[in-house]
Design an enzyme around this catalytic site. Structure first.
Site, PDB file in Angstrom:
ATOM      1  N   ILE A  97      24.949  -3.994   8.329  1.00  0.00           N
ATOM      2  CA  ILE A  97      25.134  -2.867   9.433  1.00  0.00           C
ATOM      3  C   ILE A  97      26.973  -2.557   8.749  1.00  0.00           C
ATOM      4  O   ILE A  97      27.635  -3.490   8.807  1.00  0.00           O
ATOM      5  CB  ILE A  97      25.312  -3.170  10.741  1.00  0.00           C
ATOM      6  CG1 ILE A  97      23.753  -3.484  11.051  1.00  0.00           C
ATOM      7  CG2 ILE A  97      25.770  -2.143  11.545  1.00  0.00           C
ATOM      8  CD1 ILE A  97      23.297  -3.871  12.290  1.00  0.00           C
ATOM      9  N   LEU A  98      27.195  -1.410   8.402  1.00  0.00           N
ATOM     10  CA  LEU A  98      28.283  -0.812   8.141  1.00  0.00           C
ATOM     11  C   LEU A  98      29.165  -0.823   9.405  1.00  0.00           C
ATOM     12  O   LEU A  98      28.631   0.021  10.232  1.00  0.00           O
ATOM     13  CB  LEU A  98      28.141   0.197   6.887  1.00  0.00           C
ATOM     14  CG  LEU A  98      27.630   0.026   5.620  1.00  0.00           C
ATOM     15  CD1 LEU A  98      27.292   1.079   4.918  1.00  0.00           C
ATOM     16  CD2 LEU A  98      28.441  -1.019   4.877  1.00  0.00           C
TER      17      LEU A  98
ATOM     18  N   HIS B 292      14.601   4.431   7.139  1.00  0.00           N
ATOM     19  CA  HIS B 292      14.087   3.510   8.313  1.00  0.00           C
ATOM     20  C   HIS B 292      12.610   3.456   8.432  1.00  0.00           C
ATOM     21  O   HIS B 292      12.094   4.563   8.563  1.00  0.00           O
ATOM     22  CB  HIS B 292      15.045   3.908   9.513  1.00  0.00           C
ATOM     23  CG  HIS B 292      14.526   2.785  10.555  1.00  0.00           C
ATOM     24  ND1 HIS B 292      14.982   1.579  10.462  1.00  0.00           N
ATOM     25  CD2 HIS B 292      13.754   2.863  11.717  1.00  0.00           C
ATOM     26  CE1 HIS B 292      14.605   0.810  11.563  1.00  0.00           C
ATOM     27  NE2 HIS B 292      13.801   1.525  12.468  1.00  0.00           N
TER      28      HIS B 292
ATOM     29  N   GLY C 173      13.659  -3.353  -3.994  1.00  0.00           N
ATOM     30  CA  GLY C 173      14.293  -1.992  -4.478  1.00  0.00           C
ATOM     31  C   GLY C 173      13.316  -0.995  -4.796  1.00  0.00           C
ATOM     32  O   GLY C 173      13.480  -0.138  -5.764  1.00  0.00           O
TER      33      GLY C 173
ATOM     34  N   ASN D 172      20.386   6.830   5.038  1.00  0.00           N
ATOM     35  CA  ASN D 172      19.472   5.704   5.198  1.00  0.00           C
ATOM     36  C   ASN D 172      18.071   5.855   5.278  1.00  0.00           C
ATOM     37  O   ASN D 172      17.867   6.957   5.985  1.00  0.00           O
ATOM     38  CB  ASN D 172      20.027   4.635   6.232  1.00  0.00           C
ATOM     39  CG  ASN D 172      19.228   3.415   6.644  1.00  0.00           C
ATOM     40  OD1 ASN D 172      18.881   2.779   5.433  1.00  0.00           O
ATOM     41  ND2 ASN D 172      18.912   3.224   7.585  1.00  0.00           N
TER      42      ASN D 172
ATOM     43  N   ASN E 273      12.459   1.658  -3.088  1.00  0.00           N
ATOM     44  CA  ASN E 273      12.849   3.054  -2.692  1.00  0.00           C
ATOM     45  C   ASN E 273      13.844   3.495  -3.830  1.00  0.00           C
ATOM     46  O   ASN E 273      14.065   4.552  -4.198  1.00  0.00           O
ATOM     47  CB  ASN E 273      13.450   2.957  -1.412  1.00  0.00           C
ATOM     48  CG  ASN E 273      12.604   3.380  -0.398  1.00  0.00           C
ATOM     49  OD1 ASN E 273      11.897   4.129  -0.309  1.00  0.00           O
ATOM     50  ND2 ASN E 273      12.176   2.031   0.513  1.00  0.00           N
TER      51      ASN E 273
ATOM     52  N   MET F 100      20.570  -4.739   3.833  1.00  0.00           N
ATOM     53  CA  MET F 100      20.405  -5.340   5.175  1.00  0.00           C
ATOM     54  C   MET F 100      21.739  -5.698   5.777  1.00  0.00           C
ATOM     55  O   MET F 100      21.870  -6.721   6.529  1.00  0.00           O
ATOM     56  CB  MET F 100      19.545  -6.447   5.060  1.00  0.00           C
ATOM     57  CG  MET F 100      18.229  -6.232   4.595  1.00  0.00           C
ATOM     58  SD  MET F 100      17.018  -5.189   5.611  1.00  0.00           S
ATOM     59  CE  MET F 100      16.727  -6.244   6.647  1.00  0.00           C
TER      60      MET F 100
END
Ligand code: GRF
Length: 255
Positions: free
Chosen positions: A95-96, A112, A15, A110, A17, A93
């Site tokens: 994937i929606l 990356h 966490g 998001n 970010n 972690m």
């Protein structure tokens, strides 16, 4: 005071970010606040920041649901408990699925750790080193149903040095990630990247104008630190040249 949009930050781990976003939100001129945090892991370190910053949080473990859709239904239901304009995935972690994205809409971004479209997926730093890349970076982008695709909002890059390992790169890049995420939220609110339908945000249209003037100091803060560093390097360069010139003249007199 600047009107603020409401963020829900999705996390799965450390966490850092999330913490950077929470810190940015403390600034009166920052155009967002974190209204809630969702973790799919009960032991995510980032949940400590939820407590520290006194932000409501929910733990929704994918393991508690028989199907992905049921898990995502639980996420969507939780999103109705607090006002949310924009979802920020920060080390989340899972994937929606297209189902979630259809239900939620496009207000989801998001971060990356690569310069997309390079190195989607995992082990981005090792892959950049292996490929002999001279630089790497991070990308904040809109989320689509395809992993690590979607329009780029902002990228920040760092040099890859010969001595760098995946670990040193990850460590150095994290500093840039933390700046990039807040900058990207600024850009989204400003409407520079029109993928999001801003009429869906809770703030009124007039606040966009207000933001136009209030965001400058924040952006300038980044520019000012870069400018200071550039001035310092220029001064050092000329100081070194002057010393070399003086020493050369003295050497000529002595010879
Ligand atoms: C970051 O490197 C981010 O780019 C990636 O996952 C990591 C999350 O780190 N998506 P943290 O949990 O924010 O510290």
């Amino acid at each position: 005071m600047t009107k603020k949009i409401n963020l829900c930050v999705f996390i799965s781990g450390r966490g850092s970010n999330l913490k950077a976003i929470l810190e940015a939100c403390k600034q009166p001129d920052f155009p967002a606040r974190v209204s809630c945090i969702i973790s799919n892991k009960a032991d995510a370190g980032g949940l400590d920041y939820a407590k520290e910053f006194d932000v409501p949080y929910a733990i929704i473990s994918h393991k508690d649901y028989a199907t992905k859709q049921e898990f995502e239904k639980a996420l969507l239901e939780t999103l109705t408990h607090e006002p949310v304009d924009l979802i920020c995935l920060a080390g989340f972690m899972r994937i929606l699925s297209p189902y979630f994205l259809e239900q939620w809409g496009e207000n989801i971004i998001n971060i990356h750790p690569s310069l997309l479209p390079k190195y989607k997926g995992l082990d981005t730093h090792a892959r950049a080193i292996e490929a002999g890349d001279k630089k790497t970076g991070c990308t904040v982008h809109y989320v689509t149903s395809e992993m690590d695709t979607g329009q780029t909002i902002i990228q920040r890059s760092i040099k890859i040095l010969k001595k760098d390992t995946s670990e040193t790169l990850a460590q150095k890049l994290l500093v840039e990630e933390h700046l990039a995420y807040s900058e990207a939220i600024f850009c989204v609110v400003e409407g520079k990247f029109k993928q999001v339908d801003q009429s869906e945000f809770n703030f009124l249209n007039t606040s966009t104008k207000e933001l136009g003037s209030t965001q400058t100091p924040y952006k300038n803060a980044f520019k000012a630190s870069r400018d200071m560093w550039m001035s310092f390097t220029i001064i050092m360069k000329y100081a070194t040249l002057s010393v070399i010139a003086i020493l050369s003249v003295m050497a000529l007199f002595l010879l």
